[in-house]
Design a protein around this motif. Structure first.
Motif, PDB file in Angstrom:
ATOM      1  N   ARG A 254       0.845  -1.206   0.000  1.00  0.00           N
ATOM      2  CA  ARG A 254       0.000   0.000   0.000  1.00  0.00           C
ATOM      3  C   ARG A 254       0.877   1.252   0.000  1.00  0.00           C
ATOM      4  O   ARG A 254       0.620   2.212  -0.733  1.00  0.00           O
ATOM      5  N   ALA A 255       1.923   1.240   0.811  1.00  0.00           N
ATOM      6  CA  ALA A 255       2.842   2.377   0.868  1.00  0.00           C
ATOM      7  C   ALA A 255       3.550   2.555  -0.477  1.00  0.00           C
ATOM      8  O   ALA A 255       3.719   3.685  -0.959  1.00  0.00           O
ATOM      9  N   GLU A 256       3.936   1.468  -1.093  1.00  0.00           N
ATOM     10  CA  GLU A 256       4.595   1.519  -2.408  1.00  0.00           C
ATOM     11  C   GLU A 256       3.662   2.131  -3.453  1.00  0.00           C
ATOM     12  O   GLU A 256       4.087   2.963  -4.264  1.00  0.00           O
ATOM     13  N   ARG A 257       2.402   1.741  -3.435  1.00  0.00           N
ATOM     14  CA  ARG A 257       1.443   2.305  -4.394  1.00  0.00           C
ATOM     15  C   ARG A 257       1.300   3.812  -4.185  1.00  0.00           C
ATOM     16  O   ARG A 257       1.240   4.578  -5.161  1.00  0.00           O
ATOM     17  N   ALA A 258       1.248   4.260  -2.937  1.00  0.00           N
ATOM     18  CA  ALA A 258       1.131   5.692  -2.657  1.00  0.00           C
ATOM     19  C   ALA A 258       2.389   6.442  -3.132  1.00  0.00           C
ATOM     20  O   ALA A 258       2.293   7.525  -3.734  1.00  0.00           O
ATOM     21  N   TYR A 259       3.538   5.873  -2.879  1.00  0.00           N
ATOM     22  CA  TYR A 259       4.814   6.451  -3.289  1.00  0.00           C
ATOM     23  C   TYR A 259       4.879   6.573  -4.815  1.00  0.00           C
ATOM     24  O   TYR A 259       5.201   7.629  -5.360  1.00  0.00           O
ATOM     25  N   ARG A 260       4.522   5.502  -5.504  1.00  0.00           N
ATOM     26  CA  ARG A 260       4.546   5.520  -6.969  1.00  0.00           C
ATOM     27  C   ARG A 260       3.503   6.477  -7.537  1.00  0.00           C
ATOM     28  O   ARG A 260       3.754   7.157  -8.527  1.00  0.00           O
ATOM     29  N   ARG A 261       2.352   6.528  -6.901  1.00  0.00           N
ATOM     30  CA  ARG A 261       1.305   7.445  -7.367  1.00  0.00           C
ATOM     31  C   ARG A 261       1.819   8.891  -7.292  1.00  0.00           C
ATOM     32  O   ARG A 261       1.648   9.673  -8.225  1.00  0.00           O
ATOM     33  N   GLU A 262       2.467   9.254  -6.208  1.00  0.00           N
ATOM     34  CA  GLU A 262       2.987  10.611  -6.052  1.00  0.00           C
ATOM     35  C   GLU A 262       4.099  10.893  -7.055  1.00  0.00           C
ATOM     36  O   GLU A 262       4.120  11.959  -7.678  1.00  0.00           O
ATOM     37  N   LEU A 263       5.025   9.957  -7.246  1.00  0.00           N
ATOM     38  CA  LEU A 263       6.084  10.148  -8.243  1.00  0.00           C
ATOM     39  C   LEU A 263       5.501  10.265  -9.645  1.00  0.00           C
ATOM     40  O   LEU A 263       6.026  11.010 -10.477  1.00  0.00           O
TER      41      LEU A 263
END
Length: 168
Positions: free
Chosen positions: A120-129
């Motif tokens: 979930r954290a990875e998805r949020a990180y990638r979404r922001e990038l």
């Protein structure tokens, strides 16, 4: 999460190439010189960016690199994935199944909760990038520049830019 130095170098190189006038190229050596980094290390990342279609290369002694698509179409995520690869930062190895008294198969039917939280954290990180483009970063730098950053880059480009031999 720790990204390699290549990500920073790649983002700066792409940003610099995006600022070149149409038909302009910079060599890997020039990009490395401007950023004070190893040319051989940067070249590895430039090749990854080229394979990803973010930048394009022209071979030969008068060749170099140029942007391959609009800076509005290049996100930080595109660059990170080109340099670091598409794998998630956290890779669950299901170590909860290890140890001196392993549980029988079937005891762990749901995905590991730690893995789920990390993904979930990875998805949020990638979404922001994915939301941040090279064009957006350039506008932010321009808005905060008193002219000295632009002058430094323009002076360097004037000395090192090569003309493209190909029509775009």
């Amino acid at each position: 999460m720790k990204l390699g130095d290549g990500v920073e170098q790649a983002v700066h190189a792409v940003a610099m190439l995006a600022a070149l006038p149409d038909g302009g190229l910079l060599s890997a050596a020039a990009l490395a010189e401007f950023h004070g980094v190893s040319a051989s290390y940067l070249l590895k990342h430039l090749q990854s960016l080229s394979r990803a279609g973010i930048i394009a290369s022209e071979p030969g002694p008068t060749g170099g690199y140029k942007i391959a698509k609009s800076p509005d179409a290049i996100s930080l995520l595109d660059i990170v994935l080109a340099v670091e690869g598409p794998e998630p930062a956290f890779r669950c190895r299901e170590i909860r199944r290890n140890g001196p008294n392993p549980m029988p198969d079937g005891s762990f039917t749901a995905p590991c909760q730690i893995n789920a939280a990390m993904l979930r954290a990875e998805r949020a990180y990638r979404r922001e990038l994915g939301r941040v483009t090279i064009a957006q970063l350039a506008r932010e730098v321009e808005a905060s520049d008193d002219g000295s950053i632009a002058a430094r880059g323009c002076a360097f480009v004037e000395l090192h830019m090569r003309p493209s031999n190909r029509q775009t």
